[in-house]
Enzyme design. Structure first.
Site, PDB file in Angstrom:
ATOM      1  CG  HIS A 169     -11.691  -6.636   6.287  1.00 29.34           C
ATOM      2  ND1 HIS A 169     -10.693  -7.263   6.971  1.00 29.34           N
ATOM      3  CD2 HIS A 169     -11.507  -6.946   4.983  1.00 29.34           C
ATOM      4  CE1 HIS A 169      -9.938  -7.938   6.112  1.00 29.34           C
ATOM      5  NE2 HIS A 169     -10.406  -7.751   4.896  1.00 29.34           N
TER       6      HIS A 169
ATOM      7  N   PRO B 239       0.043   1.888   5.931  1.00 25.69           N
ATOM      8  CG  PRO B 239       0.750  -0.180   5.091  1.00 25.69           C
ATOM      9  CD  PRO B 239      -0.461   0.549   5.617  1.00 25.69           C
TER      10      PRO B 239
ATOM     11  CD  GLU C 109      -1.601  -2.475   1.432  1.00 26.46           C
ATOM     12  OE1 GLU C 109      -0.479  -2.630   1.958  1.00 26.46           O
ATOM     13  OE2 GLU C 109      -2.370  -3.422   1.179  1.00 26.46           O
TER      14      GLU C 109
END
Lengths: 358, 325
Positions: B129, B89, B60
Site C-alpha cells: 500500500h 494488472p 483492475e
C-alpha cells in the site's frame, strides 16, 4: 471436445453434406441470399491466399491467415449492423473486410503501415488487437458507452480459443453480465492456439460453458455453417439490442493454415487431423447446397473468382504503390498536442531519415 | 472560500466535471456506495447516480480495459485504482492500448481517460500500500503521468487531466491527502499540464521533487535558508512528459541540482531528470547532480518505512554536500 452438452445449445443448419436442415430459421431459406454470403467467403479466401503469397515474395510482413474461418467471419459480419462496433483479434481481417475496411488498408496494416488502421469505414471499429483477449474489455467498454448514451448499438469482440484462457476474457464477460451490456463475445474456436490444442487449454467441456460462471448465456454453432453462424449472431445481437445482455458465442471451426506465415503447423499437428477437418470446411457444403438449388456451378464460380482476382490485384497494386508515410507522422499522433520534449526528437528523426530510401 | 484538504479538492473537481460534462463517468472498486476507501468520491454516486459513478467488479485490468473502450467511443472515464500496489494488472492495457490507440489509428480513435490511484508511503499502511512506481508509467509513450502536491493543484490538475484528450495516470500522494488545508476556489478552472511549478525561488541549489516529498523538500529549504543557503524548490508535477525548460533554466541560475523522490533510485524518474540535465545543461553545473530517493529494496513494512523514505535530514545533507563541492 464435444460439440454439444446438456447446458449449451449447439446450432447447425447447413450440414456437411450440403443439406439445409428443414428446421433452419426463417429467412435462411433463400438460396440467393446464401449465394451472396458464399461470394463473400470466396472473396475472403482468394484475398487470404494472395496475402500469403505477398508475404512469401517479400511484399508483405508476417500475416495471420484465416484459411478455414471464412463462414465464421462472413456470418459474424453479416449479422452486425453498420453502426455496431467490432473489436477484432489479429486474425479477423475477414470480418473487417466485410464491414467495409478496404483490402488495401488490410494490406497496409500487415505491410507495416499504421494507416491500415485509419480505415475510411467503419470509423468507430477498433483496430486489430494483437495482445490476446484484451479487446474483449474494449468491446465491453464500448457497450458501456452505448448504454450510457441510450444508443441502440452493440459491440462485438472476436477472440480465439486460446484467448478464453486469459483473464481479460473472463473479466469482460463478468462485467458485461453485471451491467447487462449490449455486447457479444465471439470465440472462433479453430482448435489450435499456435501449437497448443484446446484440450491443453482448458478442461471445460466446451468454451461456451465459460459463460456460465459469468451468469450469461453461452451458445455453440458450427463455425463452418454460414447459416448457423449468422443466425446465432443475429439472435445474440437482437437480444443485446433489446437490453437482454451479453452472449458468448462459440463458433467451432478449424485453422486449416499455419498460425501465421512464420509458423509451420506441420511441426506440431498430424496431417490426418487436418485432412479430416478439410472435409468439414465451409466451402464444400455451401457449394453443394447452392448447386442443389441450381444457382451455382463451376462456370459461375470461375467467373466470380476472376472478378475477385481482378479486384484483389487492384488493391494489391494500390497497396504496393502507396509511398511510406512521412517520418514525422510517427510522432504526430502520439498526443493531441505534441509535448515540447518530443519536438527535438522529431526533428532528429527527420534529419536522419534517408528520404532516398523512402 | 473554505480551506479544504487535497482529498476534498479532488472530490470538488470530480463533482464539477460530472456536473458540467455528461460524457464524464467514474468507475472503480468501492467508489460508489462507499465513496471510495479514502472517501475521495464521497457523495458523488448519491448526487450523479450509479450509471455515472459506477462500482465495478474487483478486477483492475478490467477497469482500465473498459475505460479504454468507453474513451474510444466518446466518453471520458475517470477510473480509480484503490492503491498503487494493485495497479499492475492495468499495465498491459495502458502500454498496449491506451498509450497507442491514437498513434496506431493515426488519430481516428483516442483515449481521453484518467486513471487515479493513491500512492506513496508514510501512513503506516499494510504491505503493497505504500509504493511509488510512477516511473513504470512514465516510461510508456502516449501516457501522461501527473502528481499534485497541494489542494489547489489537485483541483486544477485533475480538471485538466479529465479534459485532456489523451490518457493520464493521476497519482495522488496519500500522505498529504489530509495533512495540509488550503483555500480552493470551486470555479472549474484547470491548471496547465506539462509544466513544473516553482514553489520557492532560490539562487544556490535547485531541488526538483514531486508528491509528498514536496513538503520534506520545502522544510529542508527553510532550514537551509537559516544557514544562508538559498534553495529553489520545483514541483515537477507532470512526471511525463517532463517540462525540461523550467528545470534547465533553474539549473542555469543555481548550478546545483538535487532530485528528491520516494521511489527506488534505480531507473527512477530522477535518473531521467539527471540524464536530461547532463545532456542539456552540463556546463551550467558547478557540482555533481545528487539524488535523494528510496533505496533499491522492497518497500519495508511500516515500522521501517520512514527509514526508507527521503527525509528533511537526508535532503539537507545532500544540499550541504552540494554546497561543499
Amino acid at each position: 471436445m464435444s460439440d454439444s452438452s446438456a447446458d449449451i445449445r449447439y446450432l447447425r443448419f447447413l450440414k456437411p453434406n450440403g443439406e439445409l436442415d428443414k428446421d433452419a430459421p426463417t429467412g435462411s431459406h433463400d438460396p440467393n441470399e446464401i449465394a451472396d454470403l458464399f461470394r463473400r467467403m470466396l472473396e475472403l479466401r482468394v484475398f487470404d491466399s494472395k496475402a500469403i503469397n505477398l508475404q512469401r515474395t517479400g511484399k508483405l510482413g508476417t500475416y495471420p491467415s484465416w484459411y478455414g474461418h471464412e463462414a465464421a467471419q462472413v456470418g459474424v459480419a453479416a449479422a452486425m449492423k453498420k453502426e455496431d462496433v467490432l473489436a477484432p483479434s489479429y486474425r479477423e481481417g475477414g470480418v473487417m473486410l466485410c464491414r467495409g475496411v478496404s483490402m488495401a488498408e488490410i494490406l497496409l496494416y500487415w505491410g507495416g503501415d499504421e494507416r491500415g488502421s485509419d480505415f475510411a469505414v467503419p470509423r468507430d471499429d477498433f483496430p486489430y488487437c494483437v495482445p490476446i483477449a484484451t479487446q474483449c474489455l474494449h468491446a465491453a467498454g464500448a457497450a458501456m458507452a452505448f448504454q450510457h448514451r441510450g444508443e441502440s448499438r452493440c459491440a462485438v469482440a472476436v477472440n480465439g480459443d486460446g484467448g478464453t484462457s486469459e483473464g481479460a476474457f473472463y473479466e469482460a464477460m463478468n462485467i458485461a453480465g453485471v451491467r447487462k451490456l449490449p455486447v457479444v463475445f465471439v470465440v472462433i474456436n479453430n482448435q489450435w492456439a499456435i501449437s497448443v490444442p484446446v484440450a491443453a487449454q482448458t478442461s471445460s467441456s466446451t468454451l461456451a460453458h465459460k459463460a456460465i460462471a459469468a451468469g450469461i448465456e453461452g451458445v455453440q454453432a458450427d463455425g463452418n455453417d454460414i447459416v448457423a453462424v449468422r443466425h446465432c449472431m443475429r439472435e445474440a445481437l437482437e437480444k443485446a439490442r433489446k437490453g437482454g445482455g451479453p452472449t458468448l458465442v462459440e463458433l467451432i471451426t478449424y485453422r486449416l493454415g499455419d498460425h501465421t506465415t512464420v509458423d509451420d503447423a506441420g511441426r506440431y499437428r498430424q496431417q490426418d487431423e487436418v485432412d479430416t477437418a478439410s472435409d468439414l470446411e465451409p466451402f464444400i457444403r455451401t457449394r453443394k447446397y447452392l448447386a442443389s438449388k441450381n444457382i451455382w456451378d463451376t462456370q459461375l464460380e470461375e467467373q466470380f473468382l476472376e472478378q475477385c482476382t481482378n479486384n484483389i490485384e487492384a488493391a494489391v497494386n494500390n497497396y504496393l504503390a502507396t509511398p511510406k508515410e512521412a517520418v514525422e507522422q510517427m510522432f504526430n499522433h502520439m498526443y493531441a498536442e505534441m509535448p515540447e520534449s518530443l519536438l527535438a526528437q522529431r526533428a532528429h528523426a527527420i534529419h536522419f531519415c534517408d528520404t532516398d530510401k523512402d | 472560500m473554505a480551506d479544504v484538504t487535497l482529498i476534498d479538492a479532488l472530490t470538488m473537481a470530480m463533482a464539477w466535471e460530472l456536473e458540467h460534462d455528461d460524457d464524464v463517468v467514474m468507475l472503480g472498486e468501492d467508489i460508489g456506495l462507499n465513496g471510495g476507501v479514502f472517501r475521495t468520491t464521497a457523495g458523488l454516486q448519491e448526487r450523479f447516480g450509479p450509471q455515472r459513478v459506477m462500482d465495478t467488479p474487483l478486477a483492475e485490468g478490467m477497469i482500465a480495459g473498459v475505460s479504454i473502450g468507453m474513451a474510444a467511443q466518446g466518453l471520458k472515464p475517470v477510473a480509480e485504482i484503490q492503491f498503487m500496489g494493485f495497479i499492475y494488472p492495468i499495465v498491459d492495457q495502458m502500454i498496449n492500448h491506451a498509450g497507442r490507440m491514437r498513434n496506431r489509428t493515426r488519430g481516428r480513435l483516442h483515449c481521453p481517460m484518467v486513471i487515479r490511484a493513491p500512492f506513496g508511503g508514510g501512513i503506516h499502511a499494510p504491505e503493497h500500500h505504500s509504493e511509488s512506481t510512477e516511473a513504470l508509467f512514465a516510461h510508456m509513450p502516449g501516457i501522461r503521468v501527473v502528481i499534485p502536491s497541494s489542494p489547489a493543484r489537485a483541483y486544477g490538475l485533475l480538471l485538466a487531466a479529465i479534459r485532456d484528450p489523451d490518457p493520464v495516470v493521476f497519482l495522488e500522494p496519500k500522505r498529504i491527502y489530509r495533512s495540509n488545508k488550503q483555500a480552493v476556489a470551486d470555479n472549474g478552472e484547470a491548471l496547465p499540464l506539462d509544466v513544473c511549478y516553482i514553489l520557492r525561488e532560490g539562487s544556490d541549489v535547485t531541488v526538483v521533487t514531486w508528491g509528498a516529498m514536496v513538503f520534506e523538500s520545502l522544510k529542508s529549504a527553510e532550514q537551509m535558508s537559516a544557514q544562508g543557503i538559498s534553495c529553489e524548490v520545483i514541483d515537477l508535477t507532470t512526471i511525463s512528459p517532463i517540462d525540461e525548460q523550467t528545470i534547465l533554466e533553474s539549473v542555469a541560475k543555481t548550478g546545483r541540482l538535487i532530485i528528491v523522490h520516494e521511489a527506488a533510485k534505480n531507473c527512477g524518474v530522477g535518473a531521467e531528470i539527471a540524464a536530461m540535465v547532463a545532456e542539456e545543461g552540463m556546463y551550467d553545473l558547478r557540482c555533481p547532480i545528487r539524488r535523494v530517493t528510496g533505496y533499491d529494496i522492497v518497500m519495508p513494512f511500516y515500522r521501517r518505512e520512514m527509514d526508507y523514505m527521503p527525509s528533511v535530514a537526508k535532503i539537507g545533507d545532500a544540499i550541504r554536500d552540494s554546497m561543499d563541492d
